[in-house]
Design a protein around this motif. Structure first.
Motif, PDB file in Angstrom:
ATOM      1  N   ASN A  54     119.738 -91.753 -24.108  1.00 45.19           N
ATOM      2  CA  ASN A  54     118.182 -91.927 -24.334  1.00 45.19           C
ATOM      3  C   ASN A  54     117.568 -93.013 -23.715  1.00 45.19           C
ATOM      4  O   ASN A  54     116.568 -92.967 -23.329  1.00 45.19           O
ATOM      5  CB  ASN A  54     117.786 -91.904 -26.052  1.00 45.19           C
ATOM      6  N   THR A  55     118.302 -94.250 -23.827  1.00 47.93           N
ATOM      7  CA  THR A  55     117.729 -95.495 -23.117  1.00 47.93           C
ATOM      8  C   THR A  55     117.755 -95.251 -21.746  1.00 47.93           C
ATOM      9  O   THR A  55     116.746 -95.900 -20.809  1.00 47.93           O
ATOM     10  CB  THR A  55     118.310 -96.601 -23.609  1.00 47.93           C
ATOM     11  N   THR A  56     118.758 -94.458 -21.289  1.00 54.08           N
ATOM     12  CA  THR A  56     118.531 -94.208 -19.771  1.00 54.08           C
ATOM     13  C   THR A  56     117.410 -93.422 -19.239  1.00 54.08           C
ATOM     14  O   THR A  56     117.032 -93.795 -17.976  1.00 54.08           O
ATOM     15  CB  THR A  56     119.877 -93.414 -19.192  1.00 54.08           C
ATOM     16  N   LEU A  57     116.780 -92.772 -20.143  1.00 52.67           N
ATOM     17  CA  LEU A  57     115.680 -91.947 -19.822  1.00 52.67           C
ATOM     18  C   LEU A  57     114.461 -92.701 -20.098  1.00 52.67           C
ATOM     19  O   LEU A  57     113.339 -92.220 -20.079  1.00 52.67           O
ATOM     20  CB  LEU A  57     115.635 -90.595 -20.324  1.00 52.67           C
ATOM     21  N   THR A  58     114.478 -94.092 -20.387  1.00 50.48           N
ATOM     22  CA  THR A  58     113.149 -94.483 -21.258  1.00 50.48           C
ATOM     23  C   THR A  58     112.373 -94.974 -19.681  1.00 50.48           C
ATOM     24  O   THR A  58     110.881 -95.151 -19.965  1.00 50.48           O
ATOM     25  CB  THR A  58     113.366 -95.850 -21.960  1.00 50.48           C
ATOM     26  N   GLN A  59     112.930 -95.448 -18.734  1.00 50.80           N
ATOM     27  CA  GLN A  59     112.052 -95.926 -17.749  1.00 50.80           C
ATOM     28  C   GLN A  59     112.311 -95.194 -16.530  1.00 50.80           C
ATOM     29  O   GLN A  59     113.249 -94.945 -15.941  1.00 50.80           O
ATOM     30  CB  GLN A  59     112.499 -97.467 -17.026  1.00 50.80           C
ATOM     31  N   THR A  60     111.301 -93.939 -16.302  1.00 51.58           N
ATOM     32  CA  THR A  60     111.093 -93.196 -14.966  1.00 51.58           C
ATOM     33  C   THR A  60     110.112 -93.668 -14.062  1.00 51.58           C
ATOM     34  O   THR A  60     109.129 -94.187 -14.398  1.00 51.58           O
ATOM     35  CB  THR A  60     111.243 -91.767 -15.440  1.00 51.58           C
ATOM     36  N   MET A  61     110.318 -93.193 -12.828  1.00 51.01           N
ATOM     37  CA  MET A  61     109.211 -93.683 -11.883  1.00 51.01           C
ATOM     38  C   MET A  61     109.400 -92.632 -10.773  1.00 51.01           C
ATOM     39  O   MET A  61     110.164 -92.257 -10.403  1.00 51.01           O
ATOM     40  CB  MET A  61     109.529 -94.905 -11.265  1.00 51.01           C
ATOM     41  N   SER A  62     108.188 -92.150 -10.302  1.00 50.60           N
ATOM     42  CA  SER A  62     107.880 -91.262  -8.985  1.00 50.60           C
ATOM     43  C   SER A  62     107.270 -91.985  -7.895  1.00 50.60           C
ATOM     44  O   SER A  62     106.517 -92.724  -8.144  1.00 50.60           O
ATOM     45  CB  SER A  62     107.393 -89.928  -9.487  1.00 50.60           C
ATOM     46  N   LEU A  63     108.054 -91.649  -6.889  1.00 51.71           N
ATOM     47  CA  LEU A  63     107.622 -92.406  -5.566  1.00 51.71           C
ATOM     48  C   LEU A  63     107.911 -91.728  -4.327  1.00 51.71           C
ATOM     49  O   LEU A  63     108.868 -90.776  -4.369  1.00 51.71           O
ATOM     50  CB  LEU A  63     107.893 -93.942  -5.233  1.00 51.71           C
ATOM     51  N   THR A  64     107.111 -91.893  -3.265  1.00 49.84           N
ATOM     52  CA  THR A  64     107.432 -91.265  -1.998  1.00 49.84           C
ATOM     53  C   THR A  64     107.503 -92.260  -0.932  1.00 49.84           C
ATOM     54  O   THR A  64     106.821 -93.271  -0.896  1.00 49.84           O
ATOM     55  CB  THR A  64     105.970 -90.517  -1.627  1.00 49.84           C
ATOM     56  N   ILE A  65     108.563 -92.068  -0.228  1.00 49.69           N
ATOM     57  CA  ILE A  65     109.022 -92.810   0.925  1.00 49.69           C
ATOM     58  C   ILE A  65     109.090 -92.164   2.400  1.00 49.69           C
ATOM     59  O   ILE A  65     109.262 -91.021   2.368  1.00 49.69           O
ATOM     60  CB  ILE A  65     110.411 -93.716   0.587  1.00 49.69           C
ATOM     61  N   PRO A  66     109.259 -92.757   3.387  1.00 48.72           N
ATOM     62  CA  PRO A  66     109.289 -92.384   4.659  1.00 48.72           C
ATOM     63  C   PRO A  66     110.737 -91.475   4.486  1.00 48.72           C
ATOM     64  O   PRO A  66     111.585 -91.910   3.789  1.00 48.72           O
ATOM     65  CB  PRO A  66     109.252 -93.317   5.784  1.00 48.72           C
ATOM     66  N   SER A  67     110.926 -90.471   5.334  1.00 49.12           N
ATOM     67  CA  SER A  67     112.029 -89.756   5.128  1.00 49.12           C
ATOM     68  C   SER A  67     113.346 -90.518   5.357  1.00 49.12           C
ATOM     69  O   SER A  67     113.516 -91.264   6.334  1.00 49.12           O
ATOM     70  CB  SER A  67     112.151 -88.683   6.289  1.00 49.12           C
ATOM     71  N   ASN A  68     114.282 -90.345   4.383  1.00 50.22           N
ATOM     72  CA  ASN A  68     115.769 -90.968   4.272  1.00 50.22           C
ATOM     73  C   ASN A  68     116.699 -89.970   3.863  1.00 50.22           C
ATOM     74  O   ASN A  68     116.731 -89.970   2.810  1.00 50.22           O
ATOM     75  CB  ASN A  68     115.662 -92.204   3.321  1.00 50.22           C
ATOM     76  N   THR A  69     117.381 -89.189   4.811  1.00 49.66           N
ATOM     77  CA  THR A  69     118.233 -88.200   4.428  1.00 49.66           C
ATOM     78  C   THR A  69     119.488 -88.639   4.146  1.00 49.66           C
ATOM     79  O   THR A  69     120.360 -87.839   3.595  1.00 49.66           O
ATOM     80  CB  THR A  69     118.204 -87.068   5.596  1.00 49.66           C
ATOM     81  N   ASN A  70     119.799 -90.057   4.028  1.00 51.30           N
ATOM     82  CA  ASN A  70     121.145 -90.568   3.726  1.00 51.30           C
ATOM     83  C   ASN A  70     121.002 -90.621   2.184  1.00 51.30           C
ATOM     84  O   ASN A  70     122.184 -90.841   1.721  1.00 51.30           O
ATOM     85  CB  ASN A  70     121.293 -91.862   4.156  1.00 51.30           C
ATOM     86  N   LEU A  71     119.901 -90.556   1.432  1.00 51.97           N
ATOM     87  CA  LEU A  71     119.974 -90.759   0.082  1.00 51.97           C
ATOM     88  C   LEU A  71     120.299 -89.728  -0.746  1.00 51.97           C
ATOM     89  O   LEU A  71     120.142 -88.413  -0.368  1.00 51.97           O
ATOM     90  CB  LEU A  71     118.339 -91.129  -0.223  1.00 51.97           C
TER      91      LEU A  71
END
Length: 135
Positions: A59-76
């Protein structure tokens, strides 16, 4: 602070309180010797001691979430740990790092977008602690 807590009764005609009846039942199957023919049948762990801790950790693992967009990185990949540094947002002219938001994040989900106008990667990140911890 120092006083005994008295829990309310379940009903007017019952002597039981909320502390007498469990609020959650947790069950599990012990898989002793399911894969090996000559496996030991001795207990090597007591699940009753770790179940509540495991649920709280999840439950604590899911307490901080964030969405973001970055330039394309297919290594992730989902599950990768990435280090994020965010600028502090305030009225000062300095571009210091936000020590509370910056730090290590795990990639929960990601999606790569490709089209004729450009490409980018959308990430959903999560973490279980506040602040940065440098290694």
């Amino acid at each position: 602070m120092g006083k005994d807590i008295t829990l309310p009764k379940i009903s007017d005609d019952s002597d039981k309180t909320l502390g007498d009846i469990p609020s959650r039942n947790i069950t599990a199957v012990m898989d002793i010797g399911t894969l090996e023919k000559n496996a030991s049948v001795k207990d090597n762990a007591d699940p009753t001691k770790i179940f509540s801790q495991a649920m709280m950790r999840y439950n604590t693992t899911l307490t901080q979430t964030m969405s973001l967009t970055i330039p394309s990185n297919t290594n992730l990949r989902a599950g990768d740990i990435i280090k994020c540094q965010f600028p502090r947002i305030d009225r000062s002219e300095k571009s210091d790092k936000d020590e509370e938001q910056s730090g290590l994040y795990m990639i929960k989900e990601l999606c790569h977008f490709f089209d004729s106008s450009g490409s980018y990667t959308s990430l959903k990140l999560l973490r279980d602690t506040f602040g940065r911890k440098e290694k």
